[in-house]
Design an enzyme around this catalytic site. Sequence first.
Site, PDB file in Angstrom:
ATOM      1  N   GLU A 225      50.143  61.669 108.037  1.00  0.00           N
ATOM      2  CA  GLU A 225      51.182  61.491 109.050  1.00  0.00           C
ATOM      3  C   GLU A 225      50.631  61.487 110.480  1.00  0.00           C
ATOM      4  O   GLU A 225      51.179  62.123 111.386  1.00  0.00           O
ATOM      5  CB  GLU A 225      52.275  62.546 108.860  1.00  0.00           C
ATOM      6  CG  GLU A 225      52.977  62.382 107.516  1.00  0.00           C
ATOM      7  CD  GLU A 225      54.028  63.442 107.211  1.00  0.00           C
ATOM      8  OE1 GLU A 225      54.214  64.364 108.037  1.00  0.00           O
ATOM      9  OE2 GLU A 225      54.648  63.360 106.134  1.00  0.00           O
TER      10      GLU A 225
ATOM     11  N   GLU B 282      53.884  60.079  99.520  1.00  0.00           N
ATOM     12  CA  GLU B 282      54.610  61.352  99.548  1.00  0.00           C
ATOM     13  C   GLU B 282      56.075  61.061  99.807  1.00  0.00           C
ATOM     14  O   GLU B 282      56.410  60.350 100.748  1.00  0.00           O
ATOM     15  CB  GLU B 282      54.041  62.265 100.635  1.00  0.00           C
ATOM     16  CG  GLU B 282      54.706  63.628 100.732  1.00  0.00           C
ATOM     17  CD  GLU B 282      54.127  64.462 101.872  1.00  0.00           C
ATOM     18  OE1 GLU B 282      52.888  64.539 101.988  1.00  0.00           O
ATOM     19  OE2 GLU B 282      54.933  65.031 102.643  1.00  0.00           O
TER      20      GLU B 282
END
Length: 550
Positions: free
Chosen positions: A205, A349
């Site tokens: 991220e 994810e």
Amino acid sequence: MCMLFKLVLLYLWVHWVNQGSDFVTGRSGNVTSGTVFVNGTASIGKTDDNFICATLDWWAPNKCDYGTCSWERSSLLNLDLSNPILLNAIKAFSPLKIRMGGTLQDKVIYETKDDKSPCAPFVKNSSEMFGFSKGCLPMSRWDQLNVFFKKAGAMVVFGLNALNGKTIGSDGSATGAWNSSNAESLIRYTVNKGYSIHGWELGNELCGTGVGAKVAPDQYASDVKSLENIVQNIYRGFEVKPLVIAPGGFIDTNWFAQFIQRTPKSLQVVTQHIYNLGPGTRAKSSYLKVPSNKAAFQITLNVGYVGNDNQLINNILDPSYLDGGAQPFRDLEAILKNSATPAVAWVGEAGGAYNSGQNLVTNSFVNAFWYLGQLGMASSYDTKTYCRQTLIGGNYGLLDTATFVPNPDYYGALLWHRLMGSNVLSTSFSGTTGVRAYAHCSKQSQGISLLLINFNANISVNVRVVTDGEQAPRVKLGNTSREEYHFTAKDENLHSQKVVLNGKILALNSSGGIPPMEPVNRSMTDPIIVAPFSYVFSHISSIILPACIN
């Protein structure tokens, strides 16, 4: 006496048939009809054979959200690898992809012979990014993990620390080249020990606006090239090398397009994350029974939750809202098609609700309406792998964080893995807006496998299957039936962590083994009956389509 015996058998058979119909039709008197149309002339996408994937995270037991600490001992660093349920749950997939990573991965140091620093655990510190200090992965624990995953037959993807060596500015911008020395030492150690790694992923991220920190696309591309060089060098002479994977974050079309343009040869997999349900806010009420109608259902939600906490379950049970979740898949598919890269798309994810999910929602029966729909949508946009956050940990695990017992979504994931093949078929549904349908060529068998999800609170749907391009008669001699798997919530409680398959509660055996999931056989001349708030898998071996002929 013989005639009496036959009559008794006939009575028992009729009673069994009548009992078996209860779980299909449900208790509602409202019934409608619908048609699922499957275009089998060509596949619209292709997944990996092992499309289903689950994650393991780094969070410590004192990681808390909304006053609740839901991670317990589920971290890569402290998970009980001797638990037989954990082993059996992974082995049931034969194999299961497991992605090891998460928010703290970019703060992990690997204890190798080249690193002289003390190997300290994560420590909670509110002044640090993500609320924790840097942590360390001891090589003794890395050994334990790899021995366990080999025993379980898992395919391992490991997320590397992409912030090592970078300077983080006040706006979160991480500048400077990636210091790959510690990661290189870990990879060399892994190869020298003979451990099998399916893929090495760089960063978590850090793309786009980032979460905590962000890396510009040109710098990220340069860092990925460094990882590719390391992999090519260390795995020189290996017939099969691990995949190089990045960036593991939320899609930003401009950032992703630039990044992919700069990595035409060094990247094999592009990963994005999905948390499209909103925050996992805490519910006041822990019980929600399926009401007789949707209006009553809305009232139950409004009085049972604090503030906007009902928004999470409203989103899960709103098919039109969930349909909007297709956009990230559509965006990434378009970017890849318009680039020169051979890289493919994964969901690295996906927990649905961020901040650890919500107890008795994202780990209960109701979550299947989001999760299975996500699997269907992702595969239809040529996504190769879908990693569920988590295998265990938080409030969104496939396994219960405290007991390791499978939550309802585990069984949905396992049956998808067993039935839904890699060739994805164009599928549409007509008759009611409350049903979603997905079809694939069957896995390791002829025919097609179908998933039907009924979002209606009080309407059963009788579904007929229509196909285009069949190459053989639908009903063959000796093959006049199909297999069906009907999933409902225990006691009609959408918050239940128990799931009912064809009228029977799925439960582990005395040794912690995964129970068999047996279908019921239905005549091909009968419709598939999908009860309110339920989902059905069906394997139809007699439908042979061009897209399914190798």
